[in-house]
Scaffold this motif. Structure first.
Motif, mmCIF file in Angstrom:
data_model
loop_
_atom_site.group_PDB
_atom_site.id
_atom_site.type_symbol
_atom_site.label_atom_id
_atom_site.label_comp_id
_atom_site.label_asym_id
_atom_site.label_seq_id
_atom_site.Cartn_x
_atom_site.Cartn_y
_atom_site.Cartn_z
ATOM 1 N N GLU A 263 4.830 -5.402 -10.396
ATOM 2 C CA GLU A 263 3.830 -4.348 -10.238
ATOM 3 C C GLU A 263 3.695 -3.486 -11.494
ATOM 4 O O GLU A 263 2.580 -3.141 -11.899
ATOM 5 N N LEU A 264 4.821 -3.115 -12.082
ATOM 6 C CA LEU A 264 4.773 -2.292 -13.281
ATOM 7 C C LEU A 264 4.040 -2.999 -14.419
ATOM 8 O O LEU A 264 3.162 -2.424 -15.069
ATOM 9 N N LEU B 73 -1.347 0.511 -8.526
ATOM 10 C CA LEU B 73 -0.232 -0.420 -8.703
ATOM 11 C C LEU B 73 0.989 0.278 -9.290
ATOM 12 O O LEU B 73 2.111 0.070 -8.837
ATOM 13 N N VAL B 74 0.776 1.098 -10.321
ATOM 14 C CA VAL B 74 1.898 1.794 -10.953
ATOM 15 C C VAL B 74 2.550 2.757 -9.959
ATOM 16 O O VAL B 74 3.781 2.845 -9.860
ATOM 17 N N VAL C 143 -1.599 -8.982 -7.033
ATOM 18 C CA VAL C 143 -0.257 -8.398 -7.071
ATOM 19 C C VAL C 143 0.060 -7.716 -5.741
ATOM 20 O O VAL C 143 1.158 -7.856 -5.194
ATOM 21 N N ALA C 144 -0.895 -6.972 -5.221
ATOM 22 C CA ALA C 144 -0.679 -6.304 -3.942
ATOM 23 C C ALA C 144 -0.505 -7.315 -2.815
ATOM 24 O O ALA C 144 0.249 -7.076 -1.865
ATOM 25 N N VAL D 264 -4.126 -1.524 -0.862
ATOM 26 C CA VAL D 264 -4.421 -1.753 -2.278
ATOM 27 C C VAL D 264 -5.315 -2.974 -2.443
ATOM 28 O O VAL D 264 -6.225 -2.993 -3.279
ATOM 29 N N VAL D 265 -5.071 -4.015 -1.664
ATOM 30 C CA VAL D 265 -5.923 -5.211 -1.718
ATOM 31 C C VAL D 265 -7.360 -4.841 -1.361
ATOM 32 O O VAL D 265 -8.318 -5.258 -2.026
ATOM 33 N N ILE D 266 -7.499 -4.042 -0.315
ATOM 34 C CA ILE D 266 -8.835 -3.618 0.106
ATOM 35 C C ILE D 266 -9.506 -2.784 -0.986
ATOM 36 O O ILE D 266 -10.694 -2.954 -1.285
ATOM 37 N N ALA D 267 -8.713 -1.885 -1.620
ATOM 38 C CA ALA D 267 -9.262 -1.051 -2.689
ATOM 39 C C ALA D 267 -9.726 -1.906 -3.858
ATOM 40 O O ALA D 267 -10.800 -1.672 -4.435
#
Length: 302
Positions: A33-34, A45-46, A125-126, A167-170
Motif C-alpha cells: 500500500e505504501l 491508500l497511504v 491494491v485495495a 477504497v475500491v469504490i472510490a
C-alpha cells in the motif's frame, strides 16, 4: 473460606499461529500500500497503509498479551499476568484513536489541496487488501466471541476489509468522474468506520481496567442466586471483576447462622457460578452473623 478456579478455553487453541499468519500478511500489505500510494499519489491508500501499520502493531501487542496471559502465577504476580490482555485491548483502542486523528488532519489538508490519483492502482491494491484483511479477521472470528483481546484483532481486520472495499469504490468513481475530492472523502469515511468500531472496544477495555463487572455478567442475578442458597440469610461484600479478557472473578461473604451443611456446598456453588454465570475464580467466605457483624456488610463499604 474457600475458592476455586475453573479453567476453560473457547475456540481453537493455536491462536499463536493465527497471530503469526495475520501479522505476516498485513506487513506485506502495508508495504504494498505504501509503495502504491506514493506512486499513485493516493491519500486513501497511504492513509489506509498507516492504519494497517497500526493494526500490525496492535496484533503484536495482542499476541504478546496472549502469551503473557498464559504464564503461571508467581510469588509476586499471584494471579499470573492475565491482566495483560486487558491492557493490550486498551492500548489497541488508544492506538486506533491516534491513527484516526492523523488521518483527519491529512484529509482536511487534502480537501484544500487536491492532487491527482491513479484510480486503477488504488482499486487493485485495495482489492488485495479486502482479501488479506478478510482472511486475517477469519483467523480470530471464533475467539472474538469470548475474548476482548481477540475481539480487538478481529474488529480491526473486519473493519479494514470494509474500508478496502470503500477504497475500491472510490477508485472506480474517480476514474469515471474525475472528482478528486472523493479521495479525502473516502479517507473521512475510513476514520468514521474506525471510530465506530473502536468506541465499544475502548469503553469495555477502560471498564475492565477499572475492575468493572464484565459485560454480559449480571451481579444482581448472582446475588439473588447466592441469597436463595439453603442456609444463607444474607449476602454482602459481593465483588465481580475481570481477571483478564476471558476470565471473571468473584468474592463474596455469605451469612449462614447454622454453618455449612457439608463440604460439598462449596463445590456445588462454585460449579454453578461457573456454569450459570461464567465465573472462573470464586472465593466464598461464610460467616455466622450475630453481634459481631462483618465490617464490610454495608454495600457502600469497600
Amino acid at each position: 473460606m474457600t475458592h476455586a478456579h475453573h479453567g476453560h478455553s473457547h475456540g481453537p487453541a493455536n491462536y499463536g499461529r493465527a497471530f503469526a499468519v495475520g501479522i505476516t500478511l498485513n506487513v506485506a500489505f502495508v508495504l504494498l500500500e505504501l509503495t502504491s500510494g506514493f506512486l499513485s499519489r493516493s491519500l486513501a491508500l497511504v492513509a489506509d497503509a498507516g492504519h494497517n501499520a497500526s493494526d500490525v502493531l496492535g496484533l503484536l501487542i495482542s499476541w504478546g498479551a496472549y502469551v503473557l496471559a498464559r504464564r503461571k502465577p508467581s510469588a509476586r504476580y499471584t494471579y499470573g499476568l492475565r491482566r495483560s490482555s486487558i491492557l493490550a485491548s486498551l492500548a489497541n483502542a488508544v492506538l486506533l484513536f491516534m491513527a484516526v486523528g492523523a488521518l483527519l488532519v491529512e484529509a482536511v489538508r487534502r480537501f484544500g489541496h487536491p492532487e491527482p490519483v491513479a484510480a486503477g492502482t488504488v482499486m487493485w491494491v485495495a482489492a488485495v487488501g479486502i482479501v488479506i484483511n478478510a482472511v486475517t479477521a477469519y483467523l480470530f472470528a471464533s475467539g472474538s466471541k469470548h475474548d476482548l483481546n481477540l475481539r480487538s484483532a478481529f474488529q480491526h481486520m473486519a473493519a479494514d476489509a470494509l474500508v478496502s472495499l470503500g477504497v475500491v469504490i472510490a477508485g472506480a468513481l474517480i476514474a469515471f468522474t474525475g472528482w478528486l475530492w472523493l479521495d479525502p472523502t473516502i479517507s473521512l469515511l475510513v476514520a468514521a468506520v474506525i471510530l465506530l468500531g473502536t468506541w465499544g472496544l475502548l469503553r469495555e477495555s477502560v471498564n475492565l481496567s477499572l475492575d468493572a463487572v464484565p459485560e454480559g455478567v449480571d451481579p444482581g442475578a448472582i446475588k439473588a442466586y447466592l441469597a436463595a442458597l439453603p442456609g444463607v440469610v444474607e449476602v454482602h461484600d459481593l465483588h465481580v471483576w475481570g481477571m483478564s479478557t476471558t476470565e471473571t472473578a468473584l468474592t463474596v461473604h455469605l451469612v449462614m447462622p447454622r454453618g455449612i451443611p457439608n463440604d460439598t456446598f462449596y463445590t456445588q456453588v462454585q460449579h454453578e457460578l461457573h456454569d450459570e454465570f461464567g465465573i472462573e475464580h470464586a472465593t466464598l467466605q461464610v460467616e455466622y452473623g450475630g453481634a459481631d457483624a462483618c465490617r464490610y456488610a454495608p454495600d457502600h463499604v469497600v
